[in-house]
Design a protein around this motif. Structure first.
Motif, mmCIF file in Angstrom:
data_model
loop_
_atom_site.group_PDB
_atom_site.id
_atom_site.type_symbol
_atom_site.label_atom_id
_atom_site.label_comp_id
_atom_site.label_asym_id
_atom_site.label_seq_id
_atom_site.Cartn_x
_atom_site.Cartn_y
_atom_site.Cartn_z
ATOM 1 N N TRP A 57 39.903 43.114 34.528
ATOM 2 C CA TRP A 57 40.760 41.979 34.859
ATOM 3 C C TRP A 57 41.675 41.581 33.708
ATOM 4 N N TYR A 89 40.763 34.391 37.360
ATOM 5 C CA TYR A 89 40.101 33.493 36.420
ATOM 6 C C TYR A 89 40.236 32.035 36.842
ATOM 7 N N GLU A 144 33.914 31.328 37.023
ATOM 8 C CA GLU A 144 34.919 32.122 36.311
ATOM 9 C C GLU A 144 35.542 31.315 35.172
ATOM 10 N N THR A 152 34.336 30.296 31.129
ATOM 11 C CA THR A 152 35.199 30.589 29.982
ATOM 12 C C THR A 152 35.445 29.334 29.157
ATOM 13 N N ALA A 196 30.864 35.347 40.826
ATOM 14 C CA ALA A 196 32.156 35.052 40.201
ATOM 15 C C ALA A 196 32.100 35.334 38.708
ATOM 16 N N TYR A 197 30.998 34.932 38.077
ATOM 17 C CA TYR A 197 30.858 35.200 36.640
ATOM 18 C C TYR A 197 30.829 36.705 36.389
ATOM 19 N N GLN A 242 32.012 39.151 38.203
ATOM 20 C CA GLN A 242 33.298 39.808 38.460
ATOM 21 C C GLN A 242 34.359 39.401 37.440
ATOM 22 N N SER A 243 34.199 38.243 36.816
ATOM 23 C CA SER A 243 35.195 37.828 35.822
ATOM 24 C C SER A 243 35.174 38.734 34.595
#
Length: 689
Positions: free
Chosen positions: A75, A506, A519, A523, A626-627, A629-630
Motif C-alpha cells: 500500500w 489508510y 488503519e 497509525t 483492517a490493521y 491489510q494496512s
C-alpha cells in the motif's frame, strides 16, 4: 503491537463470507469493498492463528507481482506512485503556464525540466563536476580535506539535507534535545558507503561477496571519471571504510537518546583530539563563532579523527571523488547513473529496473522544493473536511490513551500525572503546514540539472546554519505533504501526518469506523506511542531530555520492553538473519500500543452503542483485518536484508503477526487457540500501554 475453541478453514470461510445476517448496513461509497476492506485480498486457506499476514493478504501477494522498479511493494508504494503521478500532473501544468522569474512556479518548472533533459545532461558530460573534482585533487593536507568537506558548497551527499560531504566525522544542525526551543550543531560519525557497519565486518552469508561487488563498483565509477589506478584506489577506499566501520557504534546503540547527547564546549570538542584541525572545518562550515556542540557517539571522535590524520592524502582524494560522484550520479551522464543503480539498486536492494525518470524528477522536487510543490498538491488533493475528521480522530485517540494510562497497574500515580501532561501537550499536525517555506534564496536555472542540485544542498545548509542558537520554528514540517508517511518529533512532542498518507485505504471517511480505527487510527496511535516508547519516554511534555519517571516505573517498563525484545528476536525473516528486537523496540512498542489504543478509541467513538456486525463480520474482525491489510507489503530479499541490519522498523509481516498475538481480543475475534503457531500464553503477552 481467549477461547480455546478452534475453527476449521471452512467454518471461517462461512463466518466471513456466506453469513447473511446483517445487523448494521455498511457505509456507502467506501473506496474498497462494501465497508472499506477488500476481502478478496484474503487467503481463506490460511488459518489466522498460523500467519495473520498471509490470511489477510496472501491472495493479493500471489496476484500482484513486483513492479520491476520496486524492491518493496504494497500500500505504501501504491499510494506513493499515485502521489507521484498527481505531482507530475501539477508540475506539467506549472511548466505549461510558466511563472515569473524567481517565483516558485518558475523554479518548479525549471528544476523538473532540467532533470528530465537527459540529452543535455549527457552532452555536458563531466564538465559540471570537474570544478569540484579539481578542488579535491588539489587538496594538500588533512586540514584542507576537513575544511573542504565542511564547506556548504559541497553539502550534497544526501541531496536537500543539511549534511556535509560524506566523511567519518560530520556536522549537522538539529534541535537541541535539552533545549527544544533552540537549534544546535551535532557532531556524529558517518563515512560509510554501505548501509551499516555489519556489511564491512561480517564474514558469514554473502557479506564478503557484497564487499567485493562494492569494490568492483567503485572501480567502475573511478574508471568512468578517468581516475588513475581505479582498481588500486577502489581497494584503498574499501579498506578505509572498513577501518571507519570498526569504530562505528552498533545501530541499536545509536538509538539511545541519552548516550548520543553529550554537550561540549568548543574547547572540549577540540580537546577530544587537539591534533585534529577542528577550527578549519568549523570556519569553513560557517560555524567560526559557534561556542558549543552536541557530540553523538562521543568515544568514536578521537579514533576517527586520528584515522583522518593517519590516512594517506591520496586515499582521501580517491574516497572523496568517488562519494562525490555517487551523490550526484542522478545528474551526471548515463554511464555513471546506470552504474550507480547497478550496485545500489540491483545488487544491494534487488531492484531489477531503475525508476522512470519522471518519478525520479518528482523525488528531486521533493528534496529541493518540497513545500512549494506540496502547497499545490494539497490545494488539489486534500479536502479541508478530511483535516477536521482526522483532528477529531486524534482527540478520540488522546482520550483513549488517557484512559489506558489511568488503568495501568505497572505505573505509579506520580508518573501517571507526568504522562497525562505529556499526552495533553501532544500537538497534532495534519495535512499541511500552517505556513510555507520561502525559497527566495534558492537559485534554480533552466538547463542546469547538476548546478541546481549543488545549489539546493548549499541553500539548505545555509538556511539551517543561519538559525543556530535562534528560537526554534515549531511550525516547521520535516516531511512534505505528498509523502506517504508520518512521524513523531520527540523534541517538540508532536505527531505529523502529511496529506498523502491520509488517503484510502489508510483513511477513507466513508469506511466503517472499525476499519478507520484499525488503519489510520493504529497509525496515529503508533506515532503518539513514540512519545512513550523506550526512547520517547526519556523526554518530557516539553520535549526536554530528562528523567521524568519514577525509578521503579522505569524498571517495570524496561522489563516489559525486554519481553517484547525477546519475542521479536525469535523471528527469522531470512535464513540466519533474525529481527534485532533491541533495534526495533521503539517501533514495536509504537505498533503494539498504537493498536491497543486504537481499539479503545474505536469503542469510545461508539458512545455506548453496541459494536455493529456487518455482512456477518464482527467489529473486532473488521478492526484487525483492517490493521493487517494496512501493512500489506512484500519485500525483495536483498532489501529485506538491508532493513533487518540497519532499520529500526520490523518487516511488515511481523508488524502484523508480532503485534496481534499480544492482544487478547484478537484471540477471541478469530478463535485462536494453543495449537496455532502465533499463540502466546496469556502470561507471555506483552501489555505496555
Amino acid at each position: 503491537m481467549l477461547s480455546r475453541r478452534l475453527f476449521t478453514t471452512s467454518s471461517l470461510s462461512l463466518l466471513f463470507v456466506t453469513a447473511c445476517t446483517r445487523t448494521s448496513a455498511p457505509p456507502a461509497h467506501a473506496k474498497y469493498g462494501a465497508f472499506g476492506l477488500d476481502l478478496t485480498n484474503r487467503d481463506l486457506s490460511v488459518k489466522p492463528g498460523a500467519d495473520f499476514d498471509a490470511y489477510c493478504n496472501d491472495t493479493w501477494y500471489k496476484n500482484n507481482p513486483f513492479p520491476a522498479d520496486r524492491s518493496r511493494f504494497g500500500w505504501d508504494t501504491i499510494l506513493s506512485d499515485q502521489a507521484d503521478a498527481d505531482v507530475k500532473a501539477l508540475v506539467l501544468e506549472v511548466a505549461q503556464r510558466g511563472g515569473a522569474p524567481g517565483s516558485n512556479e518558475q523554479k518548479i518548472a525549471d528544476l523538473y525540466n532540467a532533470f528530465m533533459d537527459v540529452t543535455d545532461i549527457t552532452a555536458r558530460g563531466l564538465a559540471p563536476a570537474k570544478p569540484t573534482l579539481g578542488a579535491i585533487a588539489a587538496l594538500n593536507s588533512p586540514s584542507e580535506v576537513w575544511a573542504f568537506v565542511c564547506a556548504p558548497t559541497s553539502a550534497n551527499v544526501d541531496f536537500g539535507s543539511p549534511y556535509t560531504f560524506e566523511f567519518p566525522i560530520q556536522l549537522y544542525p538539529t534541535i537541541d534535545a535539552k533545549n527544544p526551543d533552540k537549534y544546535c550543531i551535532t557532531v556524529t560519525h558517518a563515512g560509510l558507503g554501505l548501509p551499516d557497519r555489519d556489511y564491512y565486518l561480517r564474514n558469514d552469508q554473502n557479506f564478503p561477496a557484497l564487499r567485493n561487488q562494492y569494490k568492483d563498483h567503485i572501480t567502475k565509477q573511478l574508471t568512468n571519471i578517468g581516475y588513475a589506478n581505479p582498481a588500486q584506489n577502489a581497494a584503498a577506499i574499501l579498506a578505509l571504510e572498513t577501518q571507519i566501520a570498526h569504530h562505528h557504534w552498533a545501530v541499536e546503540r545509536r538509538r539511545d537518546v541519552v548516550a548520543t547527547y553529550n554537550k561540549k564546549t568548543r574547547a572540549e570538542l577540540i580537546a577530544l583530539n587537539s591534533t585534529f584541525p577542528w577550527d578549519a572545518g568549523l570556519q569553513s562550515a560557517g560555524l567560526g563563532g559557534q561556542g558549543d556542540f552536541v557530540v553523538a557517539e562521543l568515544d568514536t571522535m578521537r579514533p576517527l579523527s586520528q584515522l583522518v590524520m593517519a590516512t594517506p592524502l591520496a586515499t582521501w582524494k580517491a574516497y572523496l571523488s568517488f562519494h562525490f560522484i555517487r551523490a550526484n550520479a542522478r545528474v551526471l551522464p548515463a554511464a555513471i547513473d546506470d552504474e550507480n543503480f547497478a550496485f545500489f539498486g540491483k545488487i544491494l536492494n534487488g531492484q531489477p529496473e531503475q525508476r522512470d525518470r519522471w518519478k525520479r524528477a518528482v523525488a528531486e522536487l521533493d528534496s529541493a522544493l518540497g513545500e512549494a510543490v506540496g502547497k499545490l498538491y494539497v490545494e488539489r488533493h486534500f479536502p479541508p473536511s478530511w483535516k477536521a475528521s482526522i483532528q477529531e480522530l486524534v482527540e478520540n485517540m488522546r482520550a483513549a490513551y488517557g484512559a489506558r494510562i489511568d488503568g495501568l497497574t505497572w505505573m505509579s500515580p506520580q508518573t501517571k500525572v507526568a504522562a497525562h501532561e505529556k499526552l495533553r501537550t501532544f500537538r497534532p499536525k495534519v495535512g499541511y503546514p500552517d505556513k510555507w517555506r520561502d525559497y527566495s534564496d534558492y537559485d534554480v536555472r533552466a538547463g542546469e540539472a547538476f548546478a541546481n542540485a549543488q545549489r539546493a544542498g548549499a541553500y539548505e545548509w545555509k538556511r539551517q546554519i543561519a538559525r543556530i542558537n535562534q528560537p526554534a520554528d515549531r511550525d516547521e514540517w520535516y516531511m512534505t505533504t505528498f509523502t506517504v508517511n508520518a512521524y513523531y518529533n520527540p523534541t517538540w512532542n508532536e505527531i505529523v501526518f502529511p496529506a498523502a498518507i491520509l488517503q484510502p485505504p489508510y483513511f477513507d471517511p466513508n469506511a466503517d469506523a472499525a476499519v478507520i480505527y484499525g488503519e489510520i487510527g493504529a497509525t496515529i496511535g503508533h506515532e503518539m506511542g513514540h512519545g512513550f516508547d523506550d526512547q520517547g519516554a526519556k523526554q518530557d511534555a516539553q520535549g526536554v531530555l530528562r528523567d521524568w519517571w519514577n525509578a521503579d516505573d522505569v524498571r517495570r517498563f524496561s522489563a516489559l520492553g525486554d519481553k517484547l525484545v525477546a519475542q521479536y528476536n525469535k523471528f527469522e525473516p531470512l535464513p540466519g538473519i533474525h529481527i534485532n528486537g533491541r533495534l526495533t523496540l521503539g517501533e514495536n512498542i509504537g505498533d503494539l500500543g498504537g493498536l491497543q489504543v486504537a481499539y479503545e478509541a474505536y469503542k469510545l467513538s461508539l458512545k455506548g452503542q453496541a459494536m455493529p456486525v456487518i455482512d456477518g463480520m464482527t467489529a473486532d474482525q473488521r478492526f484487525f483485518l483492517a490493521y493487517g491489510q494496512s501493512w500489506m507489503t512484500k519485500t525483495r530479499d536483498e532489501a529485506l536484508r538491508n532493513q533487518l541490519l540497519s532499520n529500526p522498523h520490523s518487516p511488515e509481516k511481523y508488524r502484523i503477526n508480532g503485534v496481534v498475538r499480544n492482544l487478547d481480543n484478537w484471540y477471541t475475534a478469530f478463535n485462536i487457540g494453543p495449537d496455532d503457531p502465533l499463540y502466546l500464553k496469556p502470561e507471555d503477552r506483552v501489555l505496555i500501554w
